[in-house]
Enzyme design. Sequence first.
Site, short mmCIF file in Angstrom:
data_model
loop_
_atom_site.label_atom_id
_atom_site.label_comp_id
_atom_site.label_asym_id
_atom_site.label_seq_id
_atom_site.Cartn_x
_atom_site.Cartn_y
_atom_site.Cartn_z
N THR A 95 0.85 -1.19 0.00
CA THR A 95 0.00 0.00 0.00
C THR A 95 0.89 1.24 0.00
O THR A 95 2.11 1.15 0.11
CB THR A 95 -0.88 0.06 1.27
OG1 THR A 95 -0.05 0.40 2.40
CG2 THR A 95 -1.56 -1.27 1.53
N LYS A 119 6.83 4.23 1.12
CA LYS A 119 7.77 5.23 1.63
C LYS A 119 7.27 5.86 2.93
O LYS A 119 8.05 6.51 3.63
CB LYS A 119 7.98 6.32 0.58
CG LYS A 119 8.72 5.84 -0.64
CD LYS A 119 8.93 6.95 -1.66
CE LYS A 119 7.72 7.18 -2.52
NZ LYS A 119 7.43 6.15 -3.52
N VAL A 149 13.12 3.34 -3.01
CA VAL A 149 13.95 4.29 -3.78
C VAL A 149 14.40 3.59 -5.07
O VAL A 149 15.05 2.55 -5.01
CB VAL A 149 15.19 4.74 -2.99
CG1 VAL A 149 16.00 5.75 -3.79
CG2 VAL A 149 14.80 5.32 -1.64
N ALA A 151 12.75 1.94 -7.24
CA ALA A 151 12.02 0.70 -7.57
C ALA A 151 12.96 -0.52 -7.48
O ALA A 151 13.49 -0.80 -6.41
CB ALA A 151 11.37 0.81 -8.94
N GLU A 207 1.34 11.86 -11.83
CA GLU A 207 0.13 11.54 -11.08
C GLU A 207 -1.02 12.29 -11.75
O GLU A 207 -0.79 13.26 -12.48
CB GLU A 207 0.29 12.01 -9.62
CG GLU A 207 1.40 11.33 -8.84
CD GLU A 207 1.13 9.85 -8.60
OE1 GLU A 207 -0.05 9.46 -8.41
OE2 GLU A 207 2.10 9.06 -8.62
N ASP A 218 7.43 13.48 -3.07
CA ASP A 218 7.82 12.09 -3.31
C ASP A 218 9.35 11.96 -3.28
O ASP A 218 9.90 11.06 -2.64
CB ASP A 218 7.26 11.65 -4.67
CG ASP A 218 7.68 10.25 -5.03
OD1 ASP A 218 7.25 9.31 -4.34
OD2 ASP A 218 8.46 10.09 -5.99
N LYS A 222 12.10 10.00 -0.49
CA LYS A 222 13.22 9.12 -0.86
C LYS A 222 14.53 9.63 -0.26
O LYS A 222 15.36 8.85 0.20
CB LYS A 222 13.32 9.02 -2.38
CG LYS A 222 12.13 8.27 -2.98
CD LYS A 222 12.09 8.34 -4.50
CE LYS A 222 10.83 7.64 -5.03
NZ LYS A 222 10.60 7.87 -6.46
N GLY A 341 7.41 1.71 -12.28
CA GLY A 341 6.78 0.68 -13.10
C GLY A 341 6.49 -0.53 -12.25
O GLY A 341 7.27 -0.87 -11.35
#
Lengths: 363, 363
Positions: A95, A119, A149, A151, A207, A218, A222, A341
């Site tokens: 989530t 995160k 961070v 992906a 987004e 965002d 990270k 992705g």
Amino acid sequence: MLTVSIAVIGPGVVGSALVRQIFLQTDNLCQILRSKVKLVSLANSKTMHHDQNGISSATWREDLTQKGVPVDLEVLGKQLQEGNQHGCCIVVDCTAHEAAPDLYTRFAKRGIHVVTPNKKFGAGPLERIRAFRAAAQESGSQFFGEATVGAGLPVMSTLRSLIETGDKVIRVQGILSGTLSYIFNTYNTGAAFSDVVTSAKEKGFTEPDPREDLSGLDVSRKVVILARQCGLETDLSQLKVESLVPEQLASSQTSVEEFMQKLPEYDEQMAQRATVAESQGEVIRYVGSVDLENRTCSVQLVSVPREHPFAQLSGTDNLITFTTQRYPSKTPLVVRGPGAGAEVTAAGIFSDIIQVIRTHRNY
Amino acid sequence: MLTVSIAVIGPGVVGSALVRQIFLQTDNLCQILRSKVKLVSLANSKTMHHDQNGISSATWREDLTQKGVPVDLEVLGKQLQEGNQHGCCIVVDCTAHEAAPDLYTRFAKRGIHVVTPNKKFGAGPLERIRAFRAAAQESGSQFFGEATVGAGLPVMSTLRSLIETGDKVIRVQGILSGTLSYIFNTYNTGAAFSDVVTSAKEKGFTEPDPREDLSGLDVSRKVVILARQCGLETDLSQLKVESLVPEQLASSQTSVEEFMQKLPEYDEQMAQRATVAESQGEVIRYVGSVDLENRTCSVQLVSVPREHPFAQLSGTDNLITFTTQRYPSKTPLVVRGPGAGAEVTAAGIFSDIIQVIRTHRNY
């Protein structure tokens, strides 16, 4: 043979990709890890489903909606642990909310490992992290968040390894948002910034509300996660963040449409910065930095020479540079590639799961 | 608490750096790994020294020369295991010879883990590797060779993780030699190739005999290691290798001096290739490739567009691209940085040691 029970919370786009990847690799994992890996619990925001024998790859979606009971993550943790008391239990939180992170400490108290791309935990309250660490220390639980961070890119694992082998990290810098990577790789002094944002939005790279990307929140999360991994106990409020959303358009009362409509009024500001950079043979990039020398973190638009790795990016790639005692500033360690992705994010989570199983104490 | 006994064979430049790194990190490792890590054995080509209580960080060099007994690596393995029967034993082979790899299987039979930067094992006879694997499967020993490719860069671990999480590797390509990276990053159509080689030699970037670099053998070994990690059971004899040493100068009867003297005669050949590349907006680079689609491997001079990551390198950096199902050819996963040097090579070995300890079965 070790029995591994996995619970996946939040089978959305990333969570579903992970579930598929796990099912496809189950036989191989058995061989690689000498373990019996089973997906035993699934939960979405409404229902959860538990099957101690392993949920079926053929019917997992239907099972969750049709056999599911109202979701209660504490009960999920209890079922997970009680069903596999001598094995290895892992909760995977796919989530992006606060609800699951609030329960990580409870999971840790039960000896359950936690793996997540969320995160909100790693960049969230330090108190919550400390409570988790204390419980985990006691029970032997582990926490991994590679996918928070970059992906699936080997970012967190690389940083951990540098630190564990005694290297001194000087700086971690990165283009940490695929969206902002695309925007500044595409933007040049000839174009209008608002046009590039519009095109990114149309391509589905932003987004639904592009301000979520442009605000830098965002990227800030990270940066906080990277900083903490380096031992810098900072938090979001201490970061120097340059939002790319004009102040006058930042209010939530300004609709997305209105924002997109008014953004061109600010093109000139951005054009000026790009022009200044260009006059020095440089380009502008949106960079997150952890500076261990000055013990500060920032997220801002910076001007970098055309030869700099940040300037050589294309598409939506992320790029992270690690400057350390062993990898000095002229020759940092660099990791680059798609940092978003579903498949690559799921792969980052999956690699953490494998590491958790491999290092689980009770074989 | 797990007791970890480490033996380092070959305390040369890299081995000594490793020994220092281990001593500096011992206290931290104890905390991170909940293990007591001791360096108990050292061996060079003549003598070896064993101290079950741990060799002293202050006197390890003297101990090896003054207290050392004639080297016998089988005895070293026996002492290592018998001194720590319920713990974790690791042999670290920091040599570049065949003698130690010939004994890996014996070590594995004793349950000893093997970590090495020595390419002679991973690129050596498949029979020897199979024998090791069989013994290791039986005893639970592990083998890690991160530092065989790209020194401390996360190359082997990244590749392993891609494969374990079920990604399909399509291609692994890299500039895998710091020497050849420097030579082609520096070389351009205006310069003489032989001048660049001379300057690389003067800067200490080449082996004393630059033909060892230019022959492509070192890169070929790395390609074989990468290919085998991808499941392609190839060997050196099956590689398509383009040597950059003119055939007429390749003989061992040609001295290094004579080679350097005559190399300018071949500058024109290289200049032609560079000119052809330049006319297409490209540059030449010496690239090692594992192609899993065609199941072939090559080491050759290739022409790449100026925007290609290979073209953007500088200095002696290595760069490796992983093209997979999840990281398609336009956006591969890329790792870049210094791929040689004592400290980073030692760090690559050290990260393997930590992984071995963390995944050792008998906590």
